[in-house]
Every structure is written in structure tokens, then in C-alpha cells.
Design an enzyme around this catalytic site. Structure first.
Site, PDB file in Angstrom:
ATOM      1  N   GLY A  12     130.781  55.610 -81.639  1.00  0.00           N
ATOM      2  CA  GLY A  12     131.126  54.432 -82.422  1.00  0.00           C
ATOM      3  C   GLY A  12     129.962  53.620 -82.951  1.00  0.00           C
ATOM      4  O   GLY A  12     130.092  52.425 -83.205  1.00  0.00           O
ATOM      5  N   LYS A  32     131.678  68.949 -88.893  1.00  0.00           N
ATOM      6  CA  LYS A  32     131.929  68.335 -87.589  1.00  0.00           C
ATOM      7  C   LYS A  32     132.519  69.435 -86.715  1.00  0.00           C
ATOM      8  O   LYS A  32     133.687  69.805 -86.880  1.00  0.00           O
ATOM      9  CB  LYS A  32     132.909  67.172 -87.741  1.00  0.00           C
ATOM     10  CG  LYS A  32     133.338  66.545 -86.427  1.00  0.00           C
ATOM     11  CD  LYS A  32     132.507  65.340 -86.101  1.00  0.00           C
ATOM     12  CE  LYS A  32     133.044  64.650 -84.858  1.00  0.00           C
ATOM     13  NZ  LYS A  32     132.509  63.300 -84.708  1.00  0.00           N
ATOM     14  N   ALA A  98     129.423  64.905 -81.563  1.00  0.00           N
ATOM     15  CA  ALA A  98     130.374  63.900 -81.081  1.00  0.00           C
ATOM     16  C   ALA A  98     129.726  63.013 -80.030  1.00  0.00           C
ATOM     17  O   ALA A  98     129.017  63.505 -79.150  1.00  0.00           O
ATOM     18  CB  ALA A  98     131.608  64.585 -80.494  1.00  0.00           C
ATOM     19  N   PRO A 180     122.005  49.078 -92.713  1.00  0.00           N
ATOM     20  CA  PRO A 180     122.581  47.786 -92.320  1.00  0.00           C
ATOM     21  C   PRO A 180     124.098  47.851 -92.220  1.00  0.00           C
ATOM     22  O   PRO A 180     124.732  48.797 -92.690  1.00  0.00           O
ATOM     23  CB  PRO A 180     122.145  46.862 -93.464  1.00  0.00           C
ATOM     24  CG  PRO A 180     122.068  47.775 -94.648  1.00  0.00           C
ATOM     25  CD  PRO A 180     121.574  49.094 -94.122  1.00  0.00           C
TER      26      PRO A 180
END
Length: 206
Positions: A12, A32, A98, A180
Site C-alpha cells: 500500500g 503482476k 506484491a 509526490p
């Protein structure tokens, strides 16, 4: 084929957002290997939407949003390392791992084990929040111990210049820039934000 692995110090932290920007900047393709959690927009779908670049199908798609080893067990799926070999691509391949390095794929195999076999350069995504020095240096030490080639470190979040200097100096890693926090995330805003990322440096290790 050239490939670069995008990993992070935790889950995250913005790896998928960074991967989307990177694959667009490189004119590459995205992969992925293992997707855990299918509710809502998957990471592959996010990258496709934000980059417009080719997205290769995942080797494993698991419904439960949890560690891959647990998600696989819940569905009776055996994750096999041979299915995680880097796929062929005629474009630079951005591979998003992951969670963090020590995420287990099975009860015996960590993501780091597979990454070391890929033998591709690694970009480590780090938070800029409190605690990032410890997490980042531990991750860099683990990558070095596994024999992985680190292309550099990317910072995601608000500016913390001292933390960046300390991590890159002690960890002997290249500072590849900072992404950012974006109040509005679109392909255009992400592309503009990538002006602060050393894409040439990443391209140079492929």
C-alpha cells in the site's frame, strides 16, 4: 528482453502507481505475477488505465486480499515457481511484486527468492513517512544478501530530504527521485509527476 522489478518496503505504499508511470515512461509492458484480491479494480487494471501500455495476464489471480500463500491455500491453488518465470516481451517489462520482499508465496518460498532467480534490476519503493529509514535499510540489506542488483530507490510521499540522504548513503543505493502524493490521479498528472523520477537512470540498467 529487458526487465525491471518494482518492489517496496511494505504494501500500500504506491508501487502500482509508480509502476504505471514507469511503464508509460519506458514505453514498456507490465506484469503482476500474483494478484491477491479481486474485489474492485486490480493492479493490472489500474496500470492499464493509467499507462495505456500492454498488460500481460497474471500467472495467478486469487480472490482473497491477503498474503499470496494464504489466498492460494484458501482456493486450493499451488503456486509453482516455474509458472513465475519472466514472460517474453518485445518491450521493456515492468514487473510489480506484491507487498514487501518477505511476502510468502508458499509456506516455503518468499517473493525475494523468486526475485533473486529473475536476476533483473530492482527498484525499491519507499515511503517518506516516519520509520522509512529502518524499513528501507532492512529491505536494501535483504536484497543485497539475496544477490539482487538494486537499480535504486524511489521515494513516494512528501519530501523528507534527510531521510533520503541517509537511506541512499548508508544503503549504498542510487536516489531515483520522488513521486509526490497526487490529489488527482490521471494519466496526465502521473506523467507530469514523473518529471521528478530518474527514468534515464532506470533505462540505463535494463
Amino acid at each position: 528482453m529487458s526487465a525491471v522489478i518494482v518492489t517496496g518496503t511494505d504494501t500500500g505504499i504506491g508501487k502500482t502507481l509508480f509502476s504505471a508511470g514507469l511503464v508509460h515512461a519506458l514505453g514498456g509492458a507490465y506484469w503482476k505475477p500474483v494478484q491477491s484480491g479481486l474485489d474492485g479494480e486490480t493492479d493490472s487494471a489500474v496500470v492499464r488505465r493509467l499507462s495505456g501500455c500492454p498488460v500481460l495476464p497474471e500467472a495467478y489471480r486469487l480472490r482473497l486480499a491477503a498474503s499470496p500463500h494464504l489466498s492460494a491455500e484458501q482456493e486450493g491453488v499451488a503456486i509453482r515457481p516455474e509458472r513465475l518465470a519472466l514472460p517474453r516481451s518485445d518491450r521493456p517489462l515492468v514487473v510489480e511484486a506484491a507487498g514487501g520482499l518477505m511476502v510468502p508465496l508458499t509456506r516455503r518460498i518468499l517473493y525475494l527468492d523468486v526475485m533473486s532467480r529473475w536476476a533483473a534490476p530492482v527498484v525499491l519503493c519507499c515511503r517518506t513517512a516516519l520509520g522509512t529509514i529502518n524499513h528501507s535499510l532492512l529491505s536494501l540489506a535483504a536484497l543485497e544478501a539475496a544477490g539482487c542488483r538494486v537499480a535504486g530507490v524511489v521515494f513516494i510521499g512528501d519530501e523528507m530530504k534527510d531521510s533520503r540522504r541517509v537511506i541512499c548513503s548508508i544503503g549504498k543505493a542510487r536516489d531515483l527521485g520522488r513521486l509526490p502524493v497526487l490529489p488527482r490521479i490521471t494519466r496526465e498528472t502521473l506523467s507530469r509527476a514523473f518529471a521528478g523520477i530518474d527514468v534515464a537512470g532506470i533505462r540505463g540498467v535494463l
